[in-house]
Design a protein around this motif. Structure first.
Motif, short mmCIF file in Angstrom:
data_model
loop_
_atom_site.label_atom_id
_atom_site.label_comp_id
_atom_site.label_asym_id
_atom_site.label_seq_id
_atom_site.Cartn_x
_atom_site.Cartn_y
_atom_site.Cartn_z
N ARG A 9 0.83 -1.20 0.00
CA ARG A 9 0.00 0.00 0.00
C ARG A 9 0.87 1.25 0.00
NH1 ARG A 9 -4.62 -1.31 4.63
NH2 ARG A 9 -5.62 -3.08 3.56
N ASN A 10 0.93 1.90 -1.15
CA ASN A 10 1.68 3.16 -1.27
C ASN A 10 3.10 3.06 -0.71
OD1 ASN A 10 -0.67 4.55 -2.32
ND2 ASN A 10 -1.45 4.58 -0.22
N VAL A 11 3.78 1.98 -1.05
CA VAL A 11 5.11 1.71 -0.50
C VAL A 11 6.18 2.46 -1.31
CG1 VAL A 11 6.86 -0.05 -0.09
CG2 VAL A 11 4.46 -0.51 0.47
N SER A 12 7.05 3.17 -0.60
CA SER A 12 8.18 3.83 -1.22
C SER A 12 9.44 3.52 -0.42
CB SER A 12 7.97 5.35 -1.28
OG SER A 12 6.88 5.69 -2.12
N LYS A 13 10.59 3.59 -1.10
CA LYS A 13 11.86 3.33 -0.44
C LYS A 13 12.93 4.26 -0.98
CE LYS A 13 15.01 1.22 2.05
NZ LYS A 13 15.02 1.31 3.52
N THR A 14 13.61 4.96 -0.05
CA THR A 14 14.77 5.77 -0.40
C THR A 14 15.86 5.48 0.60
OG1 THR A 14 15.62 8.02 -0.68
CG2 THR A 14 13.81 7.72 0.90
N PHE A 15 17.09 5.42 0.12
CA PHE A 15 18.23 5.16 1.01
C PHE A 15 18.91 6.45 1.46
CE2 PHE A 15 17.84 1.16 -1.38
CZ PHE A 15 17.81 0.25 -0.32
N ASP A 16 18.69 7.53 0.69
CA ASP A 16 19.38 8.78 1.02
C ASP A 16 18.42 9.94 1.30
OD1 ASP A 16 18.38 9.37 -1.48
OD2 ASP A 16 20.32 9.53 -2.48
N GLY A 17 17.12 9.66 1.26
CA GLY A 17 16.15 10.71 1.51
C GLY A 17 15.82 11.55 0.30
N GLU A 18 16.49 11.30 -0.82
CA GLU A 18 16.25 12.11 -2.02
C GLU A 18 15.83 11.25 -3.22
OE1 GLU A 18 19.68 14.44 -2.78
OE2 GLU A 18 19.56 15.58 -0.90
N THR A 19 16.60 10.21 -3.51
CA THR A 19 16.34 9.36 -4.67
C THR A 19 15.53 8.14 -4.24
OG1 THR A 19 18.42 10.05 -5.67
CG2 THR A 19 17.38 8.06 -6.56
N TYR A 20 14.42 7.91 -4.92
CA TYR A 20 13.56 6.78 -4.58
C TYR A 20 13.87 5.58 -5.48
CZ TYR A 20 10.68 9.52 -1.43
OH TYR A 20 10.24 10.26 -0.36
N VAL A 21 14.19 4.46 -4.86
CA VAL A 21 14.41 3.23 -5.61
C VAL A 21 13.10 2.46 -5.81
CG1 VAL A 21 16.82 2.99 -4.93
CG2 VAL A 21 15.04 2.02 -3.48
N ALA A 22 12.10 2.78 -5.02
CA ALA A 22 10.74 2.28 -5.20
C ALA A 22 9.80 3.39 -4.78
CB ALA A 22 10.49 1.03 -4.37
N GLN A 23 8.78 3.64 -5.60
CA GLN A 23 7.94 4.80 -5.32
C GLN A 23 6.47 4.49 -5.60
OE1 GLN A 23 9.38 8.34 -7.19
NE2 GLN A 23 8.04 9.69 -6.02
N ASP A 24 5.65 4.70 -4.58
CA ASP A 24 4.19 4.55 -4.70
C ASP A 24 3.81 3.19 -5.26
OD1 ASP A 24 3.80 7.16 -3.74
OD2 ASP A 24 4.01 8.01 -5.74
N ILE A 25 4.35 2.14 -4.66
CA ILE A 25 4.04 0.78 -5.11
C ILE A 25 2.73 0.33 -4.47
CG2 ILE A 25 4.82 -1.62 -5.18
CD1 ILE A 25 6.54 0.32 -6.83
N ASN A 26 1.77 0.04 -5.33
CA ASN A 26 0.49 -0.52 -4.90
C ASN A 26 0.29 -1.84 -5.63
OD1 ASN A 26 -1.09 1.54 -3.13
ND2 ASN A 26 -0.18 2.76 -4.78
N LEU A 27 0.16 -2.90 -4.86
CA LEU A 27 0.17 -4.24 -5.44
C LEU A 27 -0.62 -5.19 -4.56
CD1 LEU A 27 1.50 -6.02 -7.68
CD2 LEU A 27 3.41 -6.34 -6.11
N GLN A 28 -1.48 -5.97 -5.17
CA GLN A 28 -2.24 -6.98 -4.44
C GLN A 28 -2.03 -8.33 -5.12
OE1 GLN A 28 -6.19 -5.18 -4.60
NE2 GLN A 28 -6.05 -4.66 -2.44
N VAL A 29 -1.63 -9.32 -4.33
CA VAL A 29 -1.32 -10.65 -4.85
C VAL A 29 -2.27 -11.66 -4.22
CG1 VAL A 29 0.50 -12.36 -5.20
CG2 VAL A 29 1.11 -9.93 -4.95
N PRO A 30 -3.15 -12.28 -4.99
CA PRO A 30 -4.05 -13.28 -4.42
C PRO A 30 -3.31 -14.56 -4.04
CG PRO A 30 -4.35 -13.16 -6.79
CD PRO A 30 -3.42 -12.03 -6.41
N ARG A 31 -3.88 -15.30 -3.13
CA ARG A 31 -3.27 -16.54 -2.67
C ARG A 31 -3.11 -17.52 -3.83
NH1 ARG A 31 -2.44 -18.23 2.27
NH2 ARG A 31 -3.67 -16.47 3.07
N GLY A 32 -1.93 -18.14 -3.91
CA GLY A 32 -1.67 -19.14 -4.94
C GLY A 32 -1.20 -18.60 -6.27
N GLU A 33 -1.03 -17.28 -6.38
CA GLU A 33 -0.61 -16.69 -7.65
C GLU A 33 0.91 -16.77 -7.82
OE1 GLU A 33 -1.95 -12.93 -10.20
OE2 GLU A 33 -0.86 -12.31 -8.41
N PHE A 34 1.34 -16.91 -9.06
CA PHE A 34 2.76 -16.78 -9.43
C PHE A 34 2.90 -15.40 -10.05
CE2 PHE A 34 6.68 -19.33 -10.52
CZ PHE A 34 7.43 -18.26 -10.94
#
Length: 360
Positions: A9-34
């Motif tokens: 849910r709206n996941v973001s990741k930055t290591f230096d506070g400026e550059t985002y390596v992941a930004q606004d990730i919204n993802l839902q994975v149902p059970r048993g999915e590849f």
């Protein structure tokens, strides 16, 4: 998705506070999915997997498993199966002891350990290899043991980070089908990271295509191939001709596009596309008909054959057409393909729905 097994849910990741390596990730994975996280190096796919595994913490947003946030759960308590590219097998232990180790640290009784080890060895079709050490196994066999170890304590979620990257091409292709067979047999939810789009197409129920820390498109493999809705996805999934043009009119979800003075009919991707918009017309090489025998195609153009390359099951034809000097067509390697020769001026054609006008 009310029954999501894994959710970002709206996941973001930055290591230096400026550059985002992941930004606004919204993802839902149902059970048993590849589900495969696909993208080039540095696109954020592995970072997302590491955040789910607990090896990295999101800078913002939350990750849930079975509806429960996992931020405060340390990695060793998340109880996910994890497979890395380097296998991470203990070289001084036998195969059986490698497989039993996750059960030992969880306090599983000895008899149950033996049952589970025998079960996963059968699952990966390596019965009789239990007494060997990893160094006595081939690369493919080591990878199967790594997968078996990830499954031995019956996790409901398995994470794989480029697990086939160290294998040669033939073995890698064999293992693609093997991993999918195992996942189907067990029914476990699997998140799989790779930069190999062919690998993703073969194995996945759905693919999340990453670029620059964002998910550009999430869909089934056939949808990504046939209906890309983003210029990056169109270029990254398979081979595409890309023709820059300007929309002249839009009629019944069909864009009439001017491509360097040539009129091209293409399927409308965005409902907001209108006359005057810049678009990228994308067209798969195999959808171009060379020397069509009829005029049923809405797009028919003259082309010059610049080069022919034999590629086994097809011929790759380099064309000058529609003002572009590098249009590619593919001709199946069947009787009669020799009617097209280098230097020929020919007709080419394709259907409207075989090309798409993507906004740029």
């Amino acid at each position: 998705m009310p029954d999501a097994h894994v959710e970002f849910r709206n996941v973001s990741k930055t290591f230096d506070g400026e550059t985002y390596v992941a930004q606004d990730i919204n993802l839902q994975v149902p059970r048993g999915e590849f589900l495969t996280l696909l993208g080039p190096s540095g696109s954020g796919k592995t970072t997302c997997l590491m955040m789910l595994a607990g090896f990295e913490a999101p800078s913002s947003g939350e990750i849930l498993v079975d509806g429960v946030p996992v931020h405060d759960t340390p990695p060793h308590r998340r109880a996910y199966g994890i497979v890395f590219q380097n296998y991470a097998l203990f070289p001084h232990m036998s195969v059986e002891k490698n497989l039993a180790f996750p059960l030992q640290v969880r306090g599983v009784e000895k008899a149950r350990q033996q049952e589970q080890v025998a079960r996963v060895l059968e699952l990966v079709q390596l019965q009789g290899f239990g007494a060997r050490r990893p160094t006595q196994l081939s690369g493919g066999q080591q990878q199967r043991i790594a997968i078996a170890r990830a499954l031995v304590y019956e996790p409901e979620l398995v994470l794989m980070d480029e697990p086939l990257g160290a294998l040669d091409r033939q073995l890698r292709e064999e293992m693609q089908y093997e991993i999918r067979r195992i996942q189907d047999a067990v029914g476990v939810t699997m998140l799989y990271v790779t930069h190999d789009q062919g690998e993703a197409m073969v194995m996945s129920d759905r693919i999340a295509v990453f670029e620059a820390g964002r998910i550009k498109q999430l869909a089934a493999p056939i949808t990504l191939y046939e209906e890309p809705n983003d210029p990056f996805v169109a270029s990254f999934i398979g081979e595409n001709n890309r023709l820059a043009g300007v929309v002249q009119t839009v009629e019944d979800d069909i864009c009439i596009v001017d491509v360097k003075g040539h009129t091209v009919h293409a399927a409308q991707v965005s409902k907001t596309t209108q006359a005057g918009d810049d678009v990228l017309v994308v067209l798969r090489p195999e959808r171009i008909s060379v020397q069509p025998r009829n005029h049923d195609y809405s797009n028919v153009h003259r082309a010059k054959v610049v080069d022919l390359t034999f590629v086994g099951d097809h011929l790759r034809v380099l064309l000058h057409a529609c003002g572009n000097e590098s249009l590619i067509a593919k001709i199946p390697n069947t009787a009669g393909h020799g009617s097209v020769l280098e230097g020929d001026h020919i007709n080419i054609g394709w259907a409207t729905l075989d090309c798409r006008a993507i906004p740029i």
